[in-house]
Every structure is written in structure tokens, then in C-alpha cells.
Motif scaffolding. Sequence first.
Motif, PDB file in Angstrom:
ATOM      1  N   VAL A 195      81.033 -17.299  81.742  1.00  0.00           N
ATOM      2  CA  VAL A 195      82.260 -17.585  80.996  1.00  0.00           C
ATOM      3  C   VAL A 195      82.934 -16.254  80.703  1.00  0.00           C
ATOM      4  O   VAL A 195      82.319 -15.354  80.116  1.00  0.00           O
ATOM      5  N   ARG A 196      84.178 -16.118  81.117  1.00  0.00           N
ATOM      6  CA  ARG A 196      84.885 -14.836  80.989  1.00  0.00           C
ATOM      7  C   ARG A 196      85.938 -14.917  79.891  1.00  0.00           C
ATOM      8  O   ARG A 196      86.724 -15.866  79.851  1.00  0.00           O
ATOM      9  N   GLN A 197      85.935 -13.923  79.008  1.00  0.00           N
ATOM     10  CA  GLN A 197      86.811 -13.906  77.849  1.00  0.00           C
ATOM     11  C   GLN A 197      87.802 -12.756  77.926  1.00  0.00           C
ATOM     12  O   GLN A 197      87.572 -11.740  78.602  1.00  0.00           O
ATOM     13  N   ASP A 198      88.901 -12.921  77.201  1.00  0.00           N
ATOM     14  CA  ASP A 198      89.876 -11.848  77.053  1.00  0.00           C
ATOM     15  C   ASP A 198      89.262 -10.743  76.197  1.00  0.00           C
ATOM     16  O   ASP A 198      88.705 -11.012  75.121  1.00  0.00           O
ATOM     17  N   GLY A 199      89.383  -9.503  76.650  1.00  0.00           N
ATOM     18  CA  GLY A 199      88.764  -8.386  75.954  1.00  0.00           C
ATOM     19  C   GLY A 199      89.325  -8.131  74.571  1.00  0.00           C
ATOM     20  O   GLY A 199      88.632  -7.596  73.703  1.00  0.00           O
ATOM     21  N   GLU A 200      90.576  -8.504  74.327  1.00  0.00           N
ATOM     22  CA  GLU A 200      91.205  -8.246  73.027  1.00  0.00           C
ATOM     23  C   GLU A 200      91.095  -9.430  72.075  1.00  0.00           C
ATOM     24  O   GLU A 200      90.725  -9.275  70.912  1.00  0.00           O
ATOM     25  N   THR A 201      91.424 -10.614  72.546  1.00  0.00           N
ATOM     26  CA  THR A 201      91.484 -11.784  71.664  1.00  0.00           C
ATOM     27  C   THR A 201      90.189 -12.585  71.622  1.00  0.00           C
ATOM     28  O   THR A 201      89.973 -13.353  70.690  1.00  0.00           O
ATOM     29  N   LEU A 230      80.348 -23.490  75.729  1.00  0.00           N
ATOM     30  CA  LEU A 230      81.489 -22.644  75.360  1.00  0.00           C
ATOM     31  C   LEU A 230      81.533 -22.392  73.859  1.00  0.00           C
ATOM     32  O   LEU A 230      81.619 -21.249  73.404  1.00  0.00           O
ATOM     33  N   ILE A 231      81.503 -23.461  73.064  1.00  0.00           N
ATOM     34  CA  ILE A 231      81.752 -23.345  71.627  1.00  0.00           C
ATOM     35  C   ILE A 231      80.656 -22.569  70.913  1.00  0.00           C
ATOM     36  O   ILE A 231      80.918 -21.865  69.938  1.00  0.00           O
ATOM     37  N   GLU A 232      79.417 -22.650  71.415  1.00  0.00           N
ATOM     38  CA  GLU A 232      78.316 -21.973  70.740  1.00  0.00           C
ATOM     39  C   GLU A 232      77.748 -20.818  71.549  1.00  0.00           C
ATOM     40  O   GLU A 232      77.665 -19.693  71.062  1.00  0.00           O
ATOM     41  N   GLN A 233      77.370 -21.082  72.786  1.00  0.00           N
ATOM     42  CA  GLN A 233      76.744 -20.014  73.566  1.00  0.00           C
ATOM     43  C   GLN A 233      77.695 -18.869  73.843  1.00  0.00           C
ATOM     44  O   GLN A 233      77.268 -17.719  73.964  1.00  0.00           O
ATOM     45  N   THR A 234      79.001 -19.182  73.930  1.00  0.00           N
ATOM     46  CA  THR A 234      79.992 -18.133  74.195  1.00  0.00           C
ATOM     47  C   THR A 234      80.695 -17.678  72.921  1.00  0.00           C
ATOM     48  O   THR A 234      80.763 -16.476  72.632  1.00  0.00           O
ATOM     49  N   LEU A 235      81.204 -18.613  72.138  1.00  0.00           N
ATOM     50  CA  LEU A 235      82.050 -18.281  70.988  1.00  0.00           C
ATOM     51  C   LEU A 235      81.303 -18.221  69.659  1.00  0.00           C
ATOM     52  O   LEU A 235      81.898 -17.846  68.644  1.00  0.00           O
ATOM     53  N   ARG A 236      80.033 -18.588  69.636  1.00  0.00           N
ATOM     54  CA  ARG A 236      79.183 -18.462  68.450  1.00  0.00           C
ATOM     55  C   ARG A 236      79.810 -19.117  67.222  1.00  0.00           C
ATOM     56  O   ARG A 236      79.916 -18.515  66.155  1.00  0.00           O
ATOM     57  N   SER A 237      80.170 -20.363  67.373  1.00  0.00           N
ATOM     58  CA  SER A 237      80.802 -21.082  66.271  1.00  0.00           C
ATOM     59  C   SER A 237      79.881 -21.230  65.065  1.00  0.00           C
ATOM     60  O   SER A 237      80.335 -21.194  63.918  1.00  0.00           O
ATOM     61  N   TRP A 331      86.879 -26.085  66.592  1.00  0.00           N
ATOM     62  CA  TRP A 331      87.946 -25.461  67.402  1.00  0.00           C
ATOM     63  C   TRP A 331      87.911 -23.977  67.107  1.00  0.00           C
ATOM     64  O   TRP A 331      88.140 -23.542  65.981  1.00  0.00           O
ATOM     65  N   VAL A 332      87.606 -23.185  68.132  1.00  0.00           N
ATOM     66  CA  VAL A 332      87.565 -21.730  68.010  1.00  0.00           C
ATOM     67  C   VAL A 332      88.413 -21.135  69.115  1.00  0.00           C
ATOM     68  O   VAL A 332      88.193 -21.417  70.297  1.00  0.00           O
ATOM     69  N   GLY A 333      89.392 -20.322  68.745  1.00  0.00           N
ATOM     70  CA  GLY A 333      90.248 -19.694  69.748  1.00  0.00           C
ATOM     71  C   GLY A 333      90.981 -20.739  70.567  1.00  0.00           C
ATOM     72  O   GLY A 333      91.712 -21.582  70.041  1.00  0.00           O
TER      73      GLY A 333
END
Length: 514
Positions: A195-201, A230-237, A331-333
Motif C-alpha cells: 500500500v503506497r501513501q503520499d509522503g506529505e499527507t 488499509l484502515i489498521e495495518q496501513t493507517l493505524r486507526s 474514516w482516516v484520510g
Amino acid sequence: MDKPSGPAGGIRRVVIVGGGTAGWMTAAALGKLVAPTGVEVILIESAEIGTVGVGESTLPHIRDFNARLGIDEAEFMRATRATFKLGIEFTDWARIGDRYMHPFGEFGAPGGSTPFHHYWLAARELADVGSLDDYSVPIVAAYAARFGPPDDDPRSILSTYNYAYQLDASLYAQFLRRFAEGLGVTRIEGRIVDVRQDGETGAIRSVALERGETVAGDLFIDCSGFRGLLIEQTLRSGYTDWSHWLPCDRAVAIPCAGVGRTEPYTRSAAMGAGWRFRIPLQHRIGNGYIYGSAFIDQDAATADLMSKLEGEALNTPNHLRFTAGQRTRNWVGNCVSVGLASGFIEPLESTSIYLIQASITKLVELWPSRPLDEVAAKEFNRQMDLQYERIRDFIILHYKATERDDTPFWDYIRTMGIPDSLAEKIELFREKGVVQEYREGLFLHPSWVSVYVGQRIMPRTHHMLADAENPERLVAGLQRLRTAVVQAAGRLALQDDYIAGYCARPAEPAAPAA
């Protein structure tokens, strides 16, 4: 597919991660409601990753969901081997031997100056007027295995109920997949490895598949189940754990062959370390034991369930692990979680599919104007928190309202602390017979009354307006109403006959000749 199709600042491509009931309900809804505005909808799933597929019992709200999408009821029921559902029966919850039903409808007849249960409370002080269940058309009809659509005339006693479905969740997902793809939703087969994320946001930009393909998007919907890719493994909700109130953390489920007529209700039978469900479909019966692993081991729970099967087992037992609770933020980001990725409240009141529907509905209502829409995300999270917390309290009520101390599980449940929000509601009903109403929330007045009374939380008094009626007329009126309910339910067809003429499942192909 390595770049979002829309301009910066707009939502032009939605990527749904995961299939199953949650993924395909989301895809179908967005394909019908959002795609016509120019939004591309893509769903990614891997056939190698199984879905839970246990939830087979629904609430009446699913009728609104299907209707909004323009789904034909009979076609849907044939495809999912569905039966009708008028309520949920609970056995052995307050005491061993107790039985009551949570109906999808009202108690009593239309009209009255105060809720019907107050008249019933007043009358039972004067004479034997039967149980509260005797005054509910859906309850009486359910126990007689009868069904018919509600009457449109609000003056009719047959207008006092609603209904839902008991269905095969895996077949429902397949049905919705065909529906969604017919609307132009694109399905991509593949396992996500990055999963690839924006470096700034920190916003999610794309997901990479095992075979090398990259899928970019503006908005991502996480339907990946318990793992929350996505919501947990990537965004750590984060996750709010409710297991101290809801200690059941395991399930074993298995279908068996149907025996006899199908009943238009789901059964929830209390067991030594949890509870057992029974869901009759057209082609089989769904069975499961939801239990606390601190009170019984997997082998013993499986043996207990297998001993209760009414027909031949049609599969091997399916074992699940979970922790009751909710994602701290749904809902995160630019990512919204739907279904088990959002949290899990055990299926005691058939809320799993409803919560999927609620998430989709709120998402469409609050549709973001840009990938990072903080206002929409904040309101979505607020509303879903209310949904989860109020369902949580209703589920905890079933456990707390018990007198059982015959096993360590029930002794723990009986003596545990509960949320203040629920304690206040119980005390209000016990003292005044008043149900604390919510402006937002799933379960309405009759639902709370059915559980309170069914599990022996009886008001110490009734409302004074119930005393305005002459006592003799009050008792006689209830006796007439009780008879009218039985007669009205008796006019409905047997459910099996109704299904046979309306939505019978397709005939099974004949076995090849030897």
C-alpha cells in the motif's frame, strides 16, 4: 491503472479493497448511486482469501437498501435461498426454560394514549391477560410459521409489523457482484502486497498487486475484514476493545440439512459459555455457537454445537476468532472502513449486515468533495460511533439482564459492570416503564421493551394514562385484542406455501445417471 482518472481535488476513482458481503454491497450501492455522476468504481479481491460468510440473518432495513438499488425482492430471495424473518427468539437467557421473541413490529394495536405495554402492565394487575408476546402479530405469526406482507392500511392490525430475511450471505455477495458488474463496476482479481501513501499527507495513493499491477485511486474503501489491511495495518486507526462487556471471542459455525417446515424467525439459544444461533433457509439451516474462550475450549464448543444439529451436517465446522469492539476511527484520510474492517459486535441481534448498510448510507450522504475531506470524515466517525455504541449497549443488555449463575460464564456476565449509558436506561425502565428514546440509533421502542420484559426487568409501576380506562373495559379490551391478533396471524399463509408461490429457489440439477 497506475494514475487516478480524476483531477486533483475531485473523487473520480473509488477503489474497494475486499469482496464478500461488505465489498459487494458497497460496490453495488456506489455503482448505482455514485457511478452515474462520473465516478469509476473498482473492486479488488483475491479468490485465495476466504470470506467469513457467517452472517445470514438480517434486519428490516435491508429491504430499504435493496429497494433503493432497484433490486427485485423475489429475484433476490430466489438467488440467496432466502426465507422471511419476523423476529428473533431468545431461549434460556434470563432463566433456563424462559422464552421470548424480539419482534419486528409493535405490541398491541394502532392508537392509545401511552405505549401499549403500560396498558398490559395495568391489566395484569387485575386479571390473567397472558404474556406481552400474545399481543404482537409478528410473534404469533412467526410461531405459527406463517407470513404475509404487512397491510398498507395504518388502521389495520396487520400494518403493525415489518420483516427482514434469512439468507445465504455468500450467495448474496455473488448476486450483488453480478448486479454491480452490470452497472459497470470493474472487478480486479489479485492479492495486495503493498500500500503506497503520499509522503506529505499520508493519504493512500495506490495499492500494488502480487502480479505487479498498481491500482491508484482517490478514495479507498477497506472491506478487507478483521485484518483491516488499509484502515489498521496501513493507517493505524486503532481499536476500542469491548471484550470486558462482551467476552465472547470465538465462533464455530456449520450448516445442516433442513428438517420439516421453515420458520420465519431466527433463534438465539443461551448455552453454557455463550449462545447458539439457528437460521432456517430454503435449502439448509445455519448453525453456530458464539462463545468465550476463557470459559470453554474449541473442541468442547464444537461438540456442543454438533450435538444440537437437527439434520445432517453439510460441511466441516468453520472456526472464527474476534474481539468485540470498534475501530477507533472508521474514516482516516482518504480511507473509509466498511464491515468487519470497522469493528465487530457479535451477531446476537443480526446487526452485521445492517452496519455495512449504515456505513454505505452515511458515506453516500457525506460524499467527500476531495480525497482529504476532514469535515466529512469527522461527521462520519461521529455518526458511526453512535451506531456502534448504541448497538453495543443493546447487546450488553441481553447478557446483563440475567439471573443465571449456573456456569462461570453466566456468573461473570450477571455480576459485571456495564456502561453508564446502559445502566441509566435500565433504571429508567425499571422505575417508570419508560424507554429512553434516541434520535439516532438502530433499535426503537418495541425492541427495548421486548428484551426488558422478556428478560424479567419489570417496571415497578405503569403510566397513569393506562388507568384512565375502566378496569373491566381494559381487561375485556385486551382479551379482544389478544383474540384479534391470533385471528389476524391465522389469515396469513404458511411461509413455505408463500415462498413456493413467490420466490422458491431454483430446482437443483439432477444427479448424473450411474
